[in-house]
Design a protein around this motif. Structure first.
Motif, PDB file in Angstrom:
ATOM      1  N   ALA A 203      16.822  11.255 -16.361  1.00  0.00           N
ATOM      2  CA  ALA A 203      17.731  10.046 -16.390  1.00  0.00           C
ATOM      3  C   ALA A 203      17.173   9.169 -17.310  1.00  0.00           C
ATOM      4  CB  ALA A 203      17.825   9.799 -15.186  1.00  0.00           C
ATOM      5  N   PHE A 204      15.847   9.158 -17.457  1.00  0.00           N
ATOM      6  CA  PHE A 204      15.068   8.036 -18.393  1.00  0.00           C
ATOM      7  C   PHE A 204      15.108   8.302 -19.741  1.00  0.00           C
ATOM      8  CE2 PHE A 204      14.077   5.649 -14.607  1.00  0.00           C
ATOM      9  CZ  PHE A 204      13.563   4.557 -14.680  1.00  0.00           C
ATOM     10  N   GLY A 205      15.726   9.572 -20.061  1.00  0.00           N
ATOM     11  CA  GLY A 205      15.762   9.995 -21.510  1.00  0.00           C
ATOM     12  C   GLY A 205      14.888  10.715 -21.974  1.00  0.00           C
ATOM     13  N   TRP A 206      13.962  11.378 -21.148  1.00  0.00           N
ATOM     14  CA  TRP A 206      12.772  12.272 -21.455  1.00  0.00           C
ATOM     15  C   TRP A 206      13.499  13.951 -21.552  1.00  0.00           C
ATOM     16  CZ3 TRP A 206       7.399  11.249 -21.674  1.00  0.00           C
ATOM     17  CH2 TRP A 206       7.086   9.960 -21.881  1.00  0.00           C
ATOM     18  N   THR A 207      12.697  14.663 -22.481  1.00  0.00           N
ATOM     19  CA  THR A 207      12.744  16.089 -22.456  1.00  0.00           C
ATOM     20  C   THR A 207      11.817  16.493 -21.026  1.00  0.00           C
ATOM     21  OG1 THR A 207      13.438  16.471 -24.554  1.00  0.00           O
ATOM     22  CG2 THR A 207      12.445  18.400 -23.512  1.00  0.00           C
ATOM     23  N   VAL A 208      12.199  17.110 -20.440  1.00  0.00           N
ATOM     24  CA  VAL A 208      11.168  17.554 -18.988  1.00  0.00           C
ATOM     25  C   VAL A 208      11.057  18.975 -18.973  1.00  0.00           C
ATOM     26  CG1 VAL A 208      11.093  17.151 -16.443  1.00  0.00           C
ATOM     27  CG2 VAL A 208      12.190  15.377 -17.846  1.00  0.00           C
ATOM     28  N   LEU A 209       9.798  19.391 -19.117  1.00  0.00           N
ATOM     29  CA  LEU A 209       9.485  20.915 -18.774  1.00  0.00           C
ATOM     30  C   LEU A 209       8.703  20.851 -17.316  1.00  0.00           C
ATOM     31  CD1 LEU A 209       8.013  21.790 -22.183  1.00  0.00           C
ATOM     32  CD2 LEU A 209      10.444  22.066 -21.536  1.00  0.00           C
ATOM     33  N   GLU A 210       8.809  22.161 -16.682  1.00  0.00           N
ATOM     34  CA  GLU A 210       8.134  22.179 -15.561  1.00  0.00           C
ATOM     35  C   GLU A 210       7.326  23.465 -15.492  1.00  0.00           C
ATOM     36  OE1 GLU A 210       9.329  20.877 -10.756  1.00  0.00           O
ATOM     37  OE2 GLU A 210      10.590  20.713 -12.329  1.00  0.00           O
ATOM     38  N   GLU A 211       6.245  23.339 -14.656  1.00  0.00           N
ATOM     39  CA  GLU A 211       5.361  24.769 -14.595  1.00  0.00           C
ATOM     40  C   GLU A 211       4.990  24.702 -13.086  1.00  0.00           C
ATOM     41  OE1 GLU A 211       4.017  28.037 -14.202  1.00  0.00           O
ATOM     42  OE2 GLU A 211       4.759  27.627 -16.494  1.00  0.00           O
ATOM     43  N   LYS A 212       5.489  25.704 -12.348  1.00  0.00           N
ATOM     44  CA  LYS A 212       5.085  25.814 -10.900  1.00  0.00           C
ATOM     45  C   LYS A 212       3.599  26.437 -10.779  1.00  0.00           C
ATOM     46  CE  LYS A 212       9.173  24.746  -9.284  1.00  0.00           C
ATOM     47  NZ  LYS A 212       9.234  23.555  -8.416  1.00  0.00           N
ATOM     48  N   ASN A 213       3.032  27.166 -11.790  1.00  0.00           N
ATOM     49  CA  ASN A 213       1.774  27.757 -11.568  1.00  0.00           C
ATOM     50  C   ASN A 213       0.866  26.923 -12.530  1.00  0.00           C
ATOM     51  OD1 ASN A 213       2.579  29.999  -9.954  1.00  0.00           O
ATOM     52  ND2 ASN A 213       3.534  30.704 -11.754  1.00  0.00           N
ATOM     53  N   GLY A 214       0.277  25.639 -11.941  1.00  0.00           N
ATOM     54  CA  GLY A 214      -0.591  24.901 -12.932  1.00  0.00           C
ATOM     55  C   GLY A 214      -1.711  25.421 -12.731  1.00  0.00           C
ATOM     56  N   ASN A 215      -2.271  26.170 -11.857  1.00  0.00           N
ATOM     57  CA  ASN A 215      -3.505  26.836 -11.860  1.00  0.00           C
ATOM     58  C   ASN A 215      -3.766  27.968 -12.446  1.00  0.00           C
ATOM     59  OD1 ASN A 215      -3.655  24.961  -8.739  1.00  0.00           O
ATOM     60  ND2 ASN A 215      -4.980  24.506 -10.410  1.00  0.00           N
ATOM     61  N   ASP A 216      -2.872  28.455 -13.106  1.00  0.00           N
ATOM     62  CA  ASP A 216      -2.816  29.749 -14.117  1.00  0.00           C
ATOM     63  C   ASP A 216      -2.939  29.246 -15.364  1.00  0.00           C
ATOM     64  OD1 ASP A 216      -1.855  31.797 -15.948  1.00  0.00           O
ATOM     65  OD2 ASP A 216      -1.040  32.774 -14.023  1.00  0.00           O
ATOM     66  N   LEU A 217      -4.178  29.756 -15.937  1.00  0.00           N
ATOM     67  CA  LEU A 217      -4.709  29.123 -17.252  1.00  0.00           C
ATOM     68  C   LEU A 217      -3.509  29.678 -18.418  1.00  0.00           C
ATOM     69  CD1 LEU A 217      -6.842  27.623 -19.055  1.00  0.00           C
ATOM     70  CD2 LEU A 217      -7.943  30.036 -19.380  1.00  0.00           C
ATOM     71  N   GLU A 218      -3.081  30.740 -18.320  1.00  0.00           N
ATOM     72  CA  GLU A 218      -2.236  31.036 -19.213  1.00  0.00           C
ATOM     73  C   GLU A 218      -0.941  30.509 -19.353  1.00  0.00           C
ATOM     74  OE1 GLU A 218      -2.605  35.702 -20.539  1.00  0.00           O
ATOM     75  OE2 GLU A 218      -3.649  35.461 -18.409  1.00  0.00           O
ATOM     76  N   ALA A 219      -0.365  30.282 -18.079  1.00  0.00           N
ATOM     77  CA  ALA A 219       0.977  29.615 -17.858  1.00  0.00           C
ATOM     78  C   ALA A 219       0.713  28.297 -18.292  1.00  0.00           C
ATOM     79  CB  ALA A 219       1.290  29.551 -16.514  1.00  0.00           C
ATOM     80  N   VAL A 220      -0.468  27.536 -18.093  1.00  0.00           N
ATOM     81  CA  VAL A 220      -0.667  26.156 -18.433  1.00  0.00           C
ATOM     82  C   VAL A 220      -0.583  26.070 -20.200  1.00  0.00           C
ATOM     83  CG1 VAL A 220      -2.168  24.174 -18.354  1.00  0.00           C
ATOM     84  CG2 VAL A 220      -1.890  25.605 -16.603  1.00  0.00           C
ATOM     85  N   ILE A 221      -1.553  26.809 -20.736  1.00  0.00           N
ATOM     86  CA  ILE A 221      -1.277  26.935 -22.217  1.00  0.00           C
ATOM     87  C   ILE A 221       0.251  27.021 -22.796  1.00  0.00           C
ATOM     88  CG2 ILE A 221      -1.918  28.650 -24.336  1.00  0.00           C
ATOM     89  CD1 ILE A 221      -4.769  29.186 -22.845  1.00  0.00           C
ATOM     90  N   ALA A 222       0.813  28.085 -22.173  1.00  0.00           N
ATOM     91  CA  ALA A 222       1.972  28.283 -22.487  1.00  0.00           C
ATOM     92  C   ALA A 222       3.037  26.937 -22.509  1.00  0.00           C
ATOM     93  CB  ALA A 222       2.745  29.555 -21.739  1.00  0.00           C
ATOM     94  N   ILE A 223       2.967  26.606 -21.313  1.00  0.00           N
ATOM     95  CA  ILE A 223       3.791  25.278 -21.261  1.00  0.00           C
ATOM     96  C   ILE A 223       3.486  24.125 -21.976  1.00  0.00           C
ATOM     97  CG2 ILE A 223       2.708  24.162 -19.420  1.00  0.00           C
ATOM     98  CD1 ILE A 223       6.366  24.568 -19.135  1.00  0.00           C
ATOM     99  N   LEU A 224       2.214  23.984 -22.490  1.00  0.00           N
ATOM    100  CA  LEU A 224       1.596  23.016 -23.280  1.00  0.00           C
ATOM    101  C   LEU A 224       2.171  23.391 -24.758  1.00  0.00           C
ATOM    102  CD1 LEU A 224      -1.724  22.287 -21.876  1.00  0.00           C
ATOM    103  CD2 LEU A 224      -0.051  20.610 -22.346  1.00  0.00           C
ATOM    104  N   GLU A 225       2.250  24.583 -25.199  1.00  0.00           N
ATOM    105  CA  GLU A 225       2.593  25.081 -26.465  1.00  0.00           C
ATOM    106  C   GLU A 225       3.936  25.002 -26.481  1.00  0.00           C
ATOM    107  OE1 GLU A 225       0.971  25.571 -29.251  1.00  0.00           O
ATOM    108  OE2 GLU A 225      -1.223  26.258 -28.372  1.00  0.00           O
TER     109      GLU A 225
END
Length: 283
Positions: A203-225
């Protein structure tokens, strides 16, 4: 030299050992949030962010990172040391007199990797937005990364910054929110519920992504990429990263009690034994 995923996973465990030893040695510091964010820091410095050594404060044509919730300095310091910003041996000076590794990062000690003091909560995004706009004025294509705590979002300045970023189309920033649901006085739901954070940021005008597995290294790399691919589109980018406070140590996980509490001798021994099962060798 780029490290493999397995090497980065081992390094993540080593950073967790560093955090516990640093805080225990001075009976002071914030292990809970630090342990929960290790995958984020390893991913950022090990795979995602474009930076060069030796460190320079200006960092022209390089990506920048700004830690807003500066109390999780143990994970920040360990990451910087393990990726070559300063000697690992210096981690033993954490929070001691005349150390460059103070409880909250500051700039006057000249510690490589630190570009802003971050003791007071709620200010990191505002600083990062200024840098992001400066990089645009300089014609750079570099990105600016931030990390904020979820409890920190109870500070009003964040929402001014969220509004400003979208209003000024600051699209070279990626702001990650460590969403562990805990803060010093209890759960964020009990202290001041954030409601539907995803919807609020949109609502504030941002593109928002969400990752439920923030302690999974490969998932964190993927969401950042993935977040990087969303930059340059006239909207700032946010990542809601679900992590677990105290991750990696069973008696610390998910409890606000370890927000700012050092382990005893016996607790340290137990925790280190658990972490040796994940990665048996110290670096």
């Amino acid at each position: 030299m780029s490290k493999s995923i397995e090497e980065l996973k081992s390094l993540t465990t080593q950073i967790r050992r560093d955090i516990l030893r640093m805080v225990h040695a001075v009976n002071s510091g914030h292990p809970g949030g630090s342990l929960g964010c290790t995958e984020f820091f390893t991913a950022l410095y090990g795979k995602v962010m474009n930076y060069q050594l030796p460190f320079t404060m200006e960092g022209k044509d390089q990506d920048h990172f700004y830690l807003s919730n500066g109390h999780i300095s143990p994970v920040f310091y360990s990451t910087l040391a393990r990726f070559g910003f300063f000697p690992v041996e210096e981690l033993k000076t954490f929070r001691k007199l005349d150390s460059r590794l103070q409880g909250h990062p500051t700039t006057h000690e000249g510690l490589p990797g630190i570009r802003v003091a971050s003791g007071s909560l709620g200010q990191g995004l505002s600083v990062a937005l200024g840098v992001a706009q400066a990089k645009k004025l300089d014609g750079e294509n570099s990105l600016v990364y931030t990390l904020q705590g979820d409890g920190e979002l109870q500070e009003g300045q964040n929402w001014e910054a969220f509004m400003y970023a979208a209003g000024k189309k600051v699209d070279n920033i990626i702001s990650t929110i460590d969403y562990n649901g805990q803060q010093i006085d209890g759960s964020t739901d009990q202290v001041l519920n954030l409601g539907d954070l995803h919807a609020k940021l949109e609502a504030f005008g941002w593109t928002v992504l969400e990752e439920k597995n923030g302690n999974d290294l490969e998932a964190v790399i993927a969401i950042l990429e993935k977040a990087k691919t969303e930059t340059g589109k006239e909207k700032p980018v946010a990542i809601i990263l679900h992590t677990q406070m105290g991750n990696g140590v069973d008696f610390m996980m998910g409890s606000h009690a370890w927000h700012g509490k050092a382990p005893s001798d016996e607790q340290l021994e137990t925790a280190i034994k658990q972490l040796y099962l994940e990665a048996p060798c110290d670096y």
